[in-house]
Design a protein around this motif. Structure first.
Motif, PDB file in Angstrom:
ATOM      1  N   GLU A  21     -19.374 -13.227  10.733  1.00 44.69           N
ATOM      2  CA  GLU A  21     -18.349 -14.229  11.016  1.00 44.69           C
ATOM      3  C   GLU A  21     -18.393 -14.792  12.442  1.00 44.69           C
ATOM      4  OE1 GLU A  21     -14.481 -13.016   9.617  1.00 44.69           O
ATOM      5  OE2 GLU A  21     -15.306 -12.284   7.734  1.00 44.69           O
ATOM      6  N   ILE A  22     -19.485 -14.558  13.171  1.00 45.37           N
ATOM      7  CA  ILE A  22     -19.655 -15.119  14.508  1.00 45.37           C
ATOM      8  C   ILE A  22     -20.694 -16.239  14.414  1.00 45.37           C
ATOM      9  CG2 ILE A  22     -20.431 -14.656  16.879  1.00 45.37           C
ATOM     10  CD1 ILE A  22     -19.552 -11.708  16.364  1.00 45.37           C
ATOM     11  N   PRO A  23     -20.324 -17.473  14.792  1.00 49.39           N
ATOM     12  CA  PRO A  23     -21.308 -18.559  14.752  1.00 49.39           C
ATOM     13  C   PRO A  23     -22.392 -18.352  15.814  1.00 49.39           C
ATOM     14  CG  PRO A  23     -19.211 -19.349  15.618  1.00 49.39           C
ATOM     15  CD  PRO A  23     -19.026 -17.912  15.251  1.00 49.39           C
ATOM     16  N   ILE A  24     -23.654 -18.280  15.350  1.00 47.10           N
ATOM     17  CA  ILE A  24     -24.749 -17.998  16.291  1.00 47.10           C
ATOM     18  C   ILE A  24     -25.864 -19.035  16.247  1.00 47.10           C
ATOM     19  CG2 ILE A  24     -24.300 -15.510  16.263  1.00 47.10           C
ATOM     20  CD1 ILE A  24     -26.854 -15.252  14.484  1.00 47.10           C
ATOM     21  N   GLY A  25     -25.803 -19.983  15.313  1.00 46.85           N
ATOM     22  CA  GLY A  25     -26.890 -20.939  15.216  1.00 46.85           C
ATOM     23  C   GLY A  25     -26.605 -22.036  14.209  1.00 46.85           C
ATOM     24  N   TYR A  26     -27.678 -22.721  13.842  1.00 46.88           N
ATOM     25  CA  TYR A  26     -27.586 -23.905  13.000  1.00 46.88           C
ATOM     26  C   TYR A  26     -28.822 -23.989  12.112  1.00 46.88           C
ATOM     27  CZ  TYR A  26     -27.665 -28.902  11.873  1.00 46.88           C
ATOM     28  OH  TYR A  26     -27.704 -30.101  11.235  1.00 46.88           O
ATOM     29  N   ILE A  27     -28.643 -24.522  10.908  1.00 46.30           N
ATOM     30  CA  ILE A  27     -29.766 -24.799  10.014  1.00 46.30           C
ATOM     31  C   ILE A  27     -29.462 -26.059   9.222  1.00 46.30           C
ATOM     32  CG2 ILE A  27     -28.890 -23.339   8.138  1.00 46.30           C
ATOM     33  CD1 ILE A  27     -31.882 -22.627   7.555  1.00 46.30           C
ATOM     34  N   GLN A  28     -30.502 -26.835   8.962  1.00 46.51           N
ATOM     35  CA  GLN A  28     -30.378 -27.982   8.060  1.00 46.51           C
ATOM     36  C   GLN A  28     -31.613 -28.028   7.181  1.00 46.51           C
ATOM     37  OE1 GLN A  28     -29.970 -31.338  10.693  1.00 46.51           O
ATOM     38  NE2 GLN A  28     -32.177 -31.574  10.958  1.00 46.51           N
ATOM     39  N   PHE A  29     -31.435 -28.567   5.965  1.00 49.22           N
ATOM     40  CA  PHE A  29     -32.576 -28.748   5.068  1.00 49.22           C
ATOM     41  C   PHE A  29     -32.414 -30.064   4.340  1.00 49.22           C
ATOM     42  CE2 PHE A  29     -29.507 -25.964   2.988  1.00 49.22           C
ATOM     43  CZ  PHE A  29     -29.332 -26.539   1.743  1.00 49.22           C
ATOM     44  N   TYR A  30     -33.551 -30.615   3.895  1.00 49.74           N
ATOM     45  CA  TYR A  30     -33.559 -31.979   3.370  1.00 49.74           C
ATOM     46  C   TYR A  30     -34.867 -32.243   2.645  1.00 49.74           C
ATOM     47  CZ  TYR A  30     -35.953 -31.963   7.811  1.00 49.74           C
ATOM     48  OH  TYR A  30     -36.785 -31.603   8.858  1.00 49.74           O
ATOM     49  N   ALA A  31     -34.814 -33.181   1.700  1.00 56.76           N
ATOM     50  CA  ALA A  31     -36.030 -33.614   1.002  1.00 56.76           C
ATOM     51  C   ALA A  31     -36.893 -34.416   1.969  1.00 56.76           C
ATOM     52  CB  ALA A  31     -35.668 -34.468  -0.207  1.00 56.76           C
TER      53      ALA A  31
END
Length: 132
Positions: A21-31
């Motif tokens: 429950e601690i925000p530590i990063g980011y991710i995104q995905f896409y075609a």
């Protein structure tokens, strides 16, 4: 303004990475677009090809296997739920920590992309890496 600039009409799924429950990063995905497939030399590949970008921004969480766990989760999700055949990513060539994590997670280096990404005012070389 943020909604309009970053979210409306985008084909990217964006997520905050949380660890207990601690925000530590980011991710995104896409075609990956047809244009990008052609640029990378994958115009003859069949099936869905996705790209992903991610980082763990909190350095206290580096070196604990969280990145590898993240990559295993995203590759499993994309291949089983989205039926993606190939997953691409393009870490900057100097980022050995990330490259090692991706290799441990089943990604392989495909080719060097010279001056591919603008970072802190300078174009940086990146490795095109693929899973699947």
């Amino acid at each position: 303004m943020i909604e309009t600039k970053f979210y409306n009409g985008s084909n990217k799924t964006r997520c905050i990475i949380e660890y207990f429950e601690i925000p530590i990063g980011y991710i995104q995905f896409y075609a990956i677009s047809e244009e990008e497939c052609y640029e990378y030399g994958f115009e003859n590949l069949k099936g869905e090809i996705y790209g992903t970008d991610q980082f763990i921004g909190e350095t206290n969480y580096w070196g604990q296997g969280i990145g590898k766990m993240l990559m295993e989760l995203i590759t499993n999700y994309l291949t089983s739920e989205k039926r993606v055949q190939k997953i691409l990513l393009d870490p900057q060539s100097w980022n050995e920590r990330a490259i090692k994590c991706y290799e441990k997670s089943g990604f392989i280096k495909i080719k060097l992309l010279p001056k591919h990404e603008l970072h802190e005012g300078e174009l940086k070389d990146c490795w095109l890496m693929m899973y699947g």
